[in-house]
Design a protein around this motif. Structure first.
Motif, mmCIF file in Angstrom:
data_model
loop_
_atom_site.group_PDB
_atom_site.id
_atom_site.type_symbol
_atom_site.label_atom_id
_atom_site.label_comp_id
_atom_site.label_asym_id
_atom_site.label_seq_id
_atom_site.Cartn_x
_atom_site.Cartn_y
_atom_site.Cartn_z
ATOM 1 N N ARG A 134 0.842 -1.144 0.237
ATOM 2 C CA ARG A 134 0.156 -0.193 -0.220
ATOM 3 C C ARG A 134 1.200 1.382 0.017
ATOM 4 N NH1 ARG A 134 -4.533 -0.886 4.576
ATOM 5 N NH2 ARG A 134 -4.930 1.362 3.817
ATOM 6 N N VAL A 135 1.835 1.518 1.236
ATOM 7 C CA VAL A 135 2.680 2.658 1.280
ATOM 8 C C VAL A 135 4.100 2.193 1.160
ATOM 9 C CG1 VAL A 135 0.789 3.811 2.512
ATOM 10 C CG2 VAL A 135 2.965 2.744 3.121
ATOM 11 N N PRO A 136 4.703 2.561 0.608
ATOM 12 C CA PRO A 136 6.329 2.435 1.046
ATOM 13 C C PRO A 136 6.829 2.239 2.118
ATOM 14 C CG PRO A 136 6.294 4.524 -0.615
ATOM 15 C CD PRO A 136 5.136 4.072 -0.038
ATOM 16 N N VAL A 137 8.128 1.503 2.434
ATOM 17 C CA VAL A 137 7.745 1.075 3.857
ATOM 18 C C VAL A 137 9.721 1.287 3.725
ATOM 19 C CG1 VAL A 137 8.036 -0.443 5.463
ATOM 20 C CG2 VAL A 137 6.175 -0.217 4.601
ATOM 21 N N ILE A 138 10.239 1.726 4.154
ATOM 22 C CA ILE A 138 11.620 1.799 5.879
ATOM 23 C C ILE A 138 11.950 1.334 6.692
ATOM 24 C CG2 ILE A 138 12.669 3.568 3.233
ATOM 25 C CD1 ILE A 138 12.522 5.924 6.054
ATOM 26 N N CYS A 139 12.638 0.930 7.275
ATOM 27 C CA CYS A 139 13.411 -0.236 8.344
ATOM 28 C C CYS A 139 13.992 0.668 8.985
ATOM 29 C CB CYS A 139 13.555 -1.622 8.470
ATOM 30 S SG CYS A 139 12.438 -2.283 7.954
ATOM 31 N N VAL A 140 13.473 1.814 10.417
ATOM 32 C CA VAL A 140 14.804 2.411 10.510
ATOM 33 C C VAL A 140 15.311 1.774 12.161
ATOM 34 C CG1 VAL A 140 15.464 4.445 11.585
ATOM 35 C CG2 VAL A 140 14.109 4.487 9.734
ATOM 36 N N ASP A 141 16.938 1.756 12.188
ATOM 37 C CA ASP A 141 17.381 1.681 13.416
ATOM 38 C C ASP A 141 16.831 0.048 13.821
ATOM 39 O OD1 ASP A 141 18.432 1.450 16.328
ATOM 40 O OD2 ASP A 141 16.347 0.974 16.675
ATOM 41 N N ASN A 142 15.295 -0.848 13.605
ATOM 42 C CA ASN A 142 15.531 -2.235 13.849
ATOM 43 C C ASN A 142 15.167 -2.635 11.899
ATOM 44 O OD1 ASN A 142 17.054 -3.458 15.382
ATOM 45 N ND2 ASN A 142 15.497 -2.315 17.079
ATOM 46 N N ASP A 143 15.945 -3.785 11.604
ATOM 47 C CA ASP A 143 15.612 -4.102 10.308
ATOM 48 C C ASP A 143 14.917 -5.242 9.912
ATOM 49 O OD1 ASP A 143 15.253 -4.452 7.562
ATOM 50 O OD2 ASP A 143 17.627 -4.592 6.919
ATOM 51 N N ALA A 144 13.905 -5.528 9.496
ATOM 52 C CA ALA A 144 13.520 -6.899 8.744
ATOM 53 C C ALA A 144 13.672 -6.827 7.286
ATOM 54 C CB ALA A 144 11.917 -6.355 8.519
ATOM 55 N N ALA A 145 14.974 -7.454 7.467
ATOM 56 C CA ALA A 145 15.574 -7.575 6.036
ATOM 57 C C ALA A 145 14.953 -8.661 5.228
ATOM 58 C CB ALA A 145 17.130 -8.729 6.726
ATOM 59 N N ASP A 146 14.104 -9.622 4.914
ATOM 60 C CA ASP A 146 13.770 -10.678 4.422
ATOM 61 C C ASP A 146 12.418 -10.152 3.659
ATOM 62 O OD1 ASP A 146 15.367 -12.191 4.598
ATOM 63 O OD2 ASP A 146 14.403 -13.041 6.437
ATOM 64 N N SER A 147 11.950 -8.792 4.361
ATOM 65 C CA SER A 147 10.645 -7.806 4.048
ATOM 66 C C SER A 147 10.831 -6.968 2.934
ATOM 67 C CB SER A 147 9.938 -7.470 5.176
ATOM 68 O OG SER A 147 10.706 -5.989 5.222
ATOM 69 N N LYS A 148 9.568 -7.192 2.272
ATOM 70 C CA LYS A 148 9.853 -5.860 0.464
ATOM 71 C C LYS A 148 9.699 -4.754 1.651
ATOM 72 C CE LYS A 148 7.120 -9.265 -1.913
ATOM 73 N NZ LYS A 148 5.823 -10.152 -1.346
ATOM 74 N N ARG A 149 10.329 -3.993 2.603
ATOM 75 C CA ARG A 149 10.856 -2.212 2.757
ATOM 76 C C ARG A 149 11.579 -2.333 1.989
ATOM 77 N NH1 ARG A 149 15.651 -3.686 2.936
ATOM 78 N NH2 ARG A 149 17.369 -4.774 4.965
ATOM 79 N N ARG A 150 11.754 -0.865 2.102
ATOM 80 C CA ARG A 150 12.416 0.097 0.702
ATOM 81 C C ARG A 150 14.028 -0.662 0.964
ATOM 82 N NH1 ARG A 150 10.269 3.563 -3.442
ATOM 83 N NH2 ARG A 150 7.948 2.785 -3.357
ATOM 84 N N CYS A 151 14.422 0.029 2.175
ATOM 85 C CA CYS A 151 15.511 0.149 2.431
ATOM 86 C C CYS A 151 15.938 0.123 4.035
ATOM 87 C CB CYS A 151 15.988 0.909 2.387
ATOM 88 S SG CYS A 151 15.973 2.444 2.878
ATOM 89 N N TYR A 152 16.593 0.120 4.588
ATOM 90 C CA TYR A 152 16.632 -0.095 5.757
ATOM 91 C C TYR A 152 18.059 0.763 6.474
ATOM 92 C CZ TYR A 152 19.405 -1.630 10.437
ATOM 93 O OH TYR A 152 19.781 -0.774 11.899
ATOM 94 N N MET A 153 17.558 1.578 7.457
ATOM 95 C CA MET A 153 18.499 2.800 7.808
ATOM 96 C C MET A 153 18.691 2.874 9.434
ATOM 97 S SD MET A 153 17.014 6.774 7.342
ATOM 98 C CE MET A 153 17.479 6.722 5.462
ATOM 99 N N GLY A 154 19.735 2.398 9.447
ATOM 100 C CA GLY A 154 20.276 2.405 10.401
ATOM 101 C C GLY A 154 22.031 2.110 10.550
ATOM 102 N N THR A 155 22.449 1.906 11.986
ATOM 103 C CA THR A 155 23.502 1.301 11.892
ATOM 104 C C THR A 155 23.558 -0.047 12.312
ATOM 105 O OG1 THR A 155 23.574 3.111 14.388
ATOM 106 C CG2 THR A 155 25.529 0.843 13.961
ATOM 107 N N ALA A 156 25.121 0.057 11.566
ATOM 108 C CA ALA A 156 25.596 -1.763 11.139
ATOM 109 C C ALA A 156 25.879 -1.816 12.418
ATOM 110 C CB ALA A 156 26.671 -1.268 10.214
ATOM 111 N N ASN A 157 25.084 -2.499 13.183
ATOM 112 C CA ASN A 157 25.371 -3.398 14.656
ATOM 113 C C ASN A 157 26.410 -3.973 14.615
ATOM 114 O OD1 ASN A 157 23.282 -1.858 16.764
ATOM 115 N ND2 ASN A 157 21.575 -2.326 14.997
ATOM 116 N N LEU A 158 26.182 -4.946 13.750
ATOM 117 C CA LEU A 158 27.638 -5.995 13.837
ATOM 118 C C LEU A 158 29.067 -4.737 13.820
ATOM 119 C CD1 LEU A 158 27.247 -9.232 13.484
ATOM 120 C CD2 LEU A 158 27.842 -9.016 11.409
ATOM 121 N N GLN A 159 29.472 -3.887 12.855
ATOM 122 C CA GLN A 159 30.136 -3.467 12.707
ATOM 123 C C GLN A 159 30.705 -2.689 14.318
ATOM 124 O OE1 GLN A 159 32.632 -3.663 10.594
ATOM 125 N NE2 GLN A 159 31.531 -4.873 10.117
#
Lengths: 361, 510, 352
Positions: A134-159
């Motif tokens: 329905r609308v564009p979704v972006i994940c911020v801070d915590n990602d749902a990597a396998d979802s159809k979100r447009r992008c993830y924006m946040g800290t690379a926690n592994l790094q």
């Protein structure tokens, strides 16, 4: 809930290619100025206030923690610049169920884009996919990597975890025992940070994601004696730290690592009560004032901070474009890294000043 | 032993039954027999073994020795289900109906007719037919879809009997069936019992109300201390004969010389509560007299006492106690003025059953035995022991939980509590309900002693015999209004019932 | 007494388990930590014990802890004198209890509902409080409404402990020890002050409940409120008093929470505390139906949770299993206790 992460300005990482801006001529990529603030004023050219008035976008955090105050400040800055209407929501109980209800209500209100800090990535993926239709979704801070979100924006926690691991090496080069403290271990950020720390202890040059790395095992010269969760309760966090200090009271080389914002202050408090400040090492995450004061005094070796203000600001700019259907440049891996930063004794005072400025104090 | 037709065989018989609980003997070598179409009253003081025998007959307990015979065959009952299968049904004093369900649902509870095979849907039409048939057998004309909770106590009793009959009961054991029934309801129950008898049902009737027993019973079997103490055939059933069997001695009948009434202790005029009719109720209680208060269940006697006591709000009226104006508001206020209530519902309102006799007696009197909020255990014990001695409460000591006492002794604890509270006017609401004969006469003696000491007593009772015996005057209530007042000379059962049922012209109080 | 024996057995088993889990568990430091936590929990448990005795329940304790911690921190942050903050927060607790008691006794509302609403309201109010710009209000009062000033911040924030240097006495109360060990030279006798505070309060409660007329009346009305009323007891004001005691102790717990942590997140501080407190009281033999419970049992019941938590850490049980360990131990304790009681008790308990 209270997974307070911190604030940070630019680290040594280059962000030129990972910034979110569009690649249209009118909107050149974001760049970095001398002071280290990510600059995105350029977007203004493309998005005048008048054009955007009446369009609604939403930002939904994962809990009501203070961390999101800075993110909201950043988001409001973006709102002012673009003239878009921003709805900022925090699920009061930090549960995926409440978050879902909030998002459903927002869709009913007709938001045109939505930024979400995902609480339970695995199980929320299908829900996020539904929204994404329905609308564009972006994940911020915590990602749902396998979802159809447009992008993830946040800290690379592994790094970020690796940065903390590096600080453990600095603080305790001769090896020793490491105890890790965190609110809960289900969220990906907690597990990735822990993994990053352990990877560095073990001497891995590169982290390749989550892998089996149990407590009670030696990683190089370092033994991870345990990972102690407190269910996001500050008092319990302090009790946990006190119990570990008691149990290992004769251990000469002991480093306590707090992964969530309230953990380092809890460790500090317990160490002070046990009169072991200076005798043990502390490494933390985020920018709680007690943590920063501890760094200045030398009781805490260092902390890893992230940039919630940028999370908010950048996500609103990006959502504004998406809401209008404009092209948005997204890196291939779908991750827009808002870099973290390492704060040690030398940086602490200056960092506190920057923080105050951003909070508008 | 009364002569019994020897050619007939008992329908249900118990031979040489003995039972002990934790070493304490409850029944010793007891025999019992009942023919079909007979009403046998089982009488005895509390603790005589009535309920143990009843429970053995109904399969709740198993006898240690002795045997049960049904239709001449020896039977063993391993539980109430066994008994029900044999057609022996016990109706408990506290009815076992689900108040939230309808009559029909109660009647088929546990054996609902169903349809739809595995779905097990309740067949409402069939349920209704079963219910109407069952209700017809006890002559209760009421919509089977009425909630049991909305029924009057007498109607509930009839529903319970109907349920027993629909289980094809051949022996019906009724434990104190009239304890919560009004006069009319009791009459109705008596009729139903007569009809069942005619149909050949054997009925074991257990009651403290000897006047009822003499009306319904074909035969009386008396127990005392766990043993048979004698039987009475129909023609020998009299009040005195029954008491003699139960108590083992003659009870002196109370014949109080009409005491000279003293000053007015309690004066009530125009008292109204929420259910009162216009005008309210006016009366007086003087020192040294027992004022009886009669009326049908629901006539508003308890409500009147509770309004004076401050448990329910007073809407209008003027009350004076010893010539001082008194505004009812809370029990604490009433107690301060010496206006005390022994409530009808002893278990819920009178006592803290889980607590000791000592605590129960001292509860309203703590102020007098404590300093700076600290209760003096010594003075408290003294108070409790004094009460136990004065009222001859049968207990192993003051620390025994009130709930472990018999009904009569519980009532004495409530009385002991108020005697320690410096009473002026004592309101007794059904003071001998659920109390056995021996304790009853002790309570009567106590009431006599108290009025002789100058107290005023207002006694509410549904036991007309009791009202007639003890009262100096009787107030009769009808539908929350005062239907009339009867002096000792005018007192008779008929006069009271005429006023109580509203068939007498209303008289004004003198 | 049997109930107390049952809890005692449970406490003893967990304690022995903890002691054998790790040599450092036997250290004086660990005992002091445990004692301090028992004291902290005990204060809350004691309060809810009073309410449970009346047959009521208080679900708002955690939120009152949070609101008190936040209020206390805010007063200090705005340079309020510590003693005023202390008394003020306790008074606030009393008023909350008064409101609960009033709604429950005068309007005849169910304690569960009233305090459940409290659970939400006080936490929400705490969050609101942290958003208020007190500086703006101050300025508005003196010089008029400042330009561009906002009454509320955008969001709630964590409240810390400002000017801790003025709080020596409170810090000592939370973190210090009663120096019996110092005097005697036996380190084991250094008892943390929160435990001392709890013991003092528990003794006072014991006297009030077991020796005083107040306690008799509370027990009576807990067992059978109607009968107590018919016996002339002012049941309403006695119940109100219990709710006041409960909320006031929760407020005290909130202050100690802030001094301990020393930061209170309005969204999470004190979460679940009411359940822990109720659990402690129930394990200690308090019947949720009212009327029953001893202070000694409550003290033992209180000890179970801190002991279990410590056991999880010292025995190296994975943190993820903590809730399960606690839940199973509590269930076993309750079952054992019930079986013990059945074996020893018979007879009538209560009407209806």
């Amino acid at each position: 809930m209270l997974r307070v992460f911190s604030f940070g300005l630019l680290s040594s990482f280059a962000i030129l290619m990972t910034g979110c801006p569009a690649q249209k001529p009118a909107a050149p990529t974001g760049s970095t100025n001398q002071s280290g603030t990510t600059i995105s004023q350029n977007h203004l050219a493309a998005t005048s206030s008048a054009q955007n008035s009446g369009i609604k976008v939403a930002f939904v955090s994962n809990n009501p923690a203070e961390f999101w105050t800075l993110a909201e400040a950043g988001a409001r800055k973006g709102e002012k610049e673009t003239g878009i209407q921003l709805i900022f929501k925090r699920p009061q109980d930090g549960t995926a169920a409440t978050q879902k209800e909030i998002i459903e209500d927002l869709l009913t209100q007709g938001v045109k884009a939505i930024a979400i800090s995902v609480i339970d990535p695995k199980n929320q993926t299908s829900f996020i996919n539904e929204i994404a239709i329905r609308v564009p979704v972006i994940c911020v801070d915590n990602d749902a990597a396998d979802s159809k979100r447009r992008c993830y924006m946040g800290t690379a926690n592994l790094q970020a975890g690796r940065s903390a691991g590096k600080m453990v090496l600095e603080a305790m080069p001769e090896g020793g025992k490491v105890a890790i403290f965190v609110g809960q271990l289900d969220p990906v950020n907690a597990r990735e940070r822990r993994q990053g720390v352990i990877d560095v202890l073990e001497g891995l040059a590169k982290s390749e994601g989550l892998r089996e790395s149990p407590d009670g095992k030696k990683y190089g010269k370092y033994e991870v004696i345990g990972t102690y969760t407190d269910g996001v309760n500050e008092a319990k966090a302090k009790d946990n730290a006190a119990d570990v200090l008691t149990r290992y009271q004769n251990e000469p080389n002991l480093c306590l690592v707090g992964l969530w914002a309230y953990n380092p202050p809890a460790i500090l408090g317990a160490a002070a009560d046990a009169k072991r400040l200076g005798k043990i090492k502390i490494v933390g995450f985020d920018e709680d004032n007690a943590t920063l004061e501890g760094i200045k005094k030398g009781d805490v070796h260092g902390t890893v901070v992230q940039q919630p203000f940028e999370f908010g600001y950048q996500s609103v700019l990006m959502m504004t474009k998406m809401a209008k259907g404009a092209d948005v440049a997204i890196p291939k891996n779908g991750i827009i890294d808002i870099p973290h930063r390492e704060i040690r004794k030398a940086d602490a005072a200056a960092f506190q000043d920057e923080l105050k400025k951003l909070q508008g104090k | 032993m009364a002569d019994l037709p020897s050619n007939k065989r008992f329908l249900l018989e118990a031979r040489g039954v003995s039972k002990a609980f934790l070493g304490a003997r409850a029944l010793a070598d007891v025999r019992f027999g009942i023919y079909s179409g007979e009403v046998v009253a089982l009488i005895g003081e509390n603790g005589a073994g009535k309920s143990t025998l009843m429970k053995i007959l109904a399969g709740v307990h198993q006898p240690d020795s002795g045997s049960l015979w049904l239709d001449g065959n020896s039977i063993i009952l391993n539980g109430p289900e066994d008994a029900i299968r044999h057609g022996i049904v016990l109706i408990h004093q506290e009815l076992n109906l689900a108040e939230n369900l309808t009559i029909a649902e109660n009647l088929v509870l546990g054996r609902e007719p169903t349809w739809g095979g595995i779905l097990g849907l309740v067949d409402r039409a069939a349920t209704r037919v079963i219910a109407i048939n069952a209700l017809n057998r006890v002559g209760l004309v009421i919509d089977p879809n009425t909630r049991v909770g909305d029924l009057a106590p007498g109607q509930k009793q009839l529903v319970e009997i109907a349920r027993a009959l629909s289980l094809d009961a051949r022996v019906l054991i009724m434990d104190e069936p009239t304890s919560s029934l009004s006069h009319q309801e009791t009459e109705r129950l008596t009729e139903v019992i007569g009809e069942l008898r005619a149909k050949g049902v054997a009925i074991v009737y257990i009651s403290h109300r000897l006047s009822e027993v003499s009306k319904v019973a074909d035969r009386v079997i008396s127990l005392r201390d766990g043993c048979n103490s004698g039987d009475l055939p129909r023609e020998a059933i009299t009040h005195d004969a029954m008491v003699r069997l139960m108590v083992g001695r003659d009870l002196t009948r109370l014949s109080r010389s009409s005491a000279k009434a003293g000053r007015v202790l309690l004066s009530v005029s125009g008292l109204r509560h929420q259910a009162s009719p216009a005008g309210g109720i006016s009366f007086e209680v003087r020192a040294g007299e027992v004022v009886g208060m009669a009326g049908l269940v629901g006539a508003g006697r308890t409500e009147l006492a509770e309004t004076l006591y401050g448990v329910r709000p007073m809407v209008a009226g003027k009350v004076t106690i010893r010539d001082n104006a008194f505004q009812p508001g809370s029990p604490a206020k009433a107690i301060k003025q010496g206006l005390l209530l022994v409530p009808e519902d002893r278990r819920h309102h009178g006592l803290i059953l889980a607590e000791s006799i000592r605590s129960n007696i001292s509860l309203p009197n703590l102020k007098g035995i404590s300093s700076a909020g600290w209760v003096s255990r010594q003075r408290e014990n003294k108070m409790a022991l004094h009460g136990i001695a004065e009222l001859s409460i049968r207990t192993t000591g003051p620390e025994k939980a009130a709930g472990q006492l018999s009904g009569g002794n519980q009532q004495k604890v409530v009385l002991a509590r108020w005697l320690a509270a410096n009473p002026s006017v004592l309101m007794l609401d059904e003071p001998t309900r659920g109390v056995d004969v021996g304790a009853k006469s002790e309570i009567y003696d106590l009431i006599g002693k108290l009025v002789d000491q100058g107290l005023g007593v207002l006694m509410i009772s549904s036991d007309l015999e009791e009202v007639l015996r003890l009262s100096d005057r009787v107030l009769v209530l009808h539908e929350h209004g005062l239907a009339g007042e009867l002096s000792r000379d005018e007192l008779s059962e008929e006069a009271v019932m005429r006023l109580a049922t509203g068939t007498a012209p209303r008289r004004t109080t003198p | 007494m049997n109930r107390v024996l049952g809890v005692f057995a449970v406490v003893a088993i967990i304690y022995l388990g903890l002691m054998s889990s790790d040599p450092q568990a036997r250290s004086p430091e660990n005992h002091q930590n445990l004692e301090r936590r028992i004291g902290e929990w005990g204060i809350l448990t004691l309060g809810v014990g009073f309410v449970i005795l009346t047959g009521g329940i208080d679900l708002s304790i955690g939120s009152v802890v949070c609101l008190s911690a936040v209020s206390f921190g805010l007063i200090l942050e705005n340079n309020g004198p510590p003693w005023l903050a202390f008394m003020g927060v306790l008074a606030m607790g009393s008023i909350i209890g008064l409101i609960h008691g009033f709604l429950i006794t005068r309007l005849n509302l169910q304690p569960f509902i009233v305090t459940l609403c409290g659970l939400f309201i006080y936490r929400g109010f705490a969050q609101l409080l942290t958003q208020i710009n007190f500086g703006t209000i101050g300025a508005a009062l003196t010089t008029g409404w400042p330009e561009n000033a906002r009454l509320l911040r955008d969001s709630s924030r964590n409240i810390g402990l400002a000017h801790p240097e003025n709080l020596a006495w409170l810090t000592t109360l939370q973190k210090g020890n009663f120096p019996l060990g110092e005097w005697t030279g036996i380190v084991w006798l250094d008892i943390p002050n929160p435990l001392i505070l709890f013991i003092v309060l528990a003794i006072a409660a014991y006297i009030a409940l077991e020796c005083g007329a107040f306690g008799r009346r509370i027990h009576a009305l807990g067992y059978n409120e109607q009968a107590a009323r018919y016996a002339g007891i002012d049941t309403a004001s006695h119940k109100i008093a219990c709710y006041v005691i409960c909320s006031t102790l929760a407020a005290l717990g909130g202050i100690l929470f802030l001094v301990k942590v020393p930061s209170a997140a309005p969204a999470s501080a004190g979460n679940w505390y009411e359940l822990y407190a109720i659990t402690g009281a129930v394990l200690g033999g308090f019947s949720l139906r009212g009327g029953e419970g001893s202070i000694l049992g409550l003290a033992l019941g209180t000890a179970i949770l801190p002991l279990l938590r410590s056991l999880v850490i010292f025995a190296g049980i994975p943190s993820d299993l903590e809730f399960m360990v606690i839940g199973v131990a509590l269930l076993l304790g309750t079952v054992a206790d019930e079986l013990l009681r059945r074996g020893s008790m018979s007879g009538v308990r209560r009407a209806g």
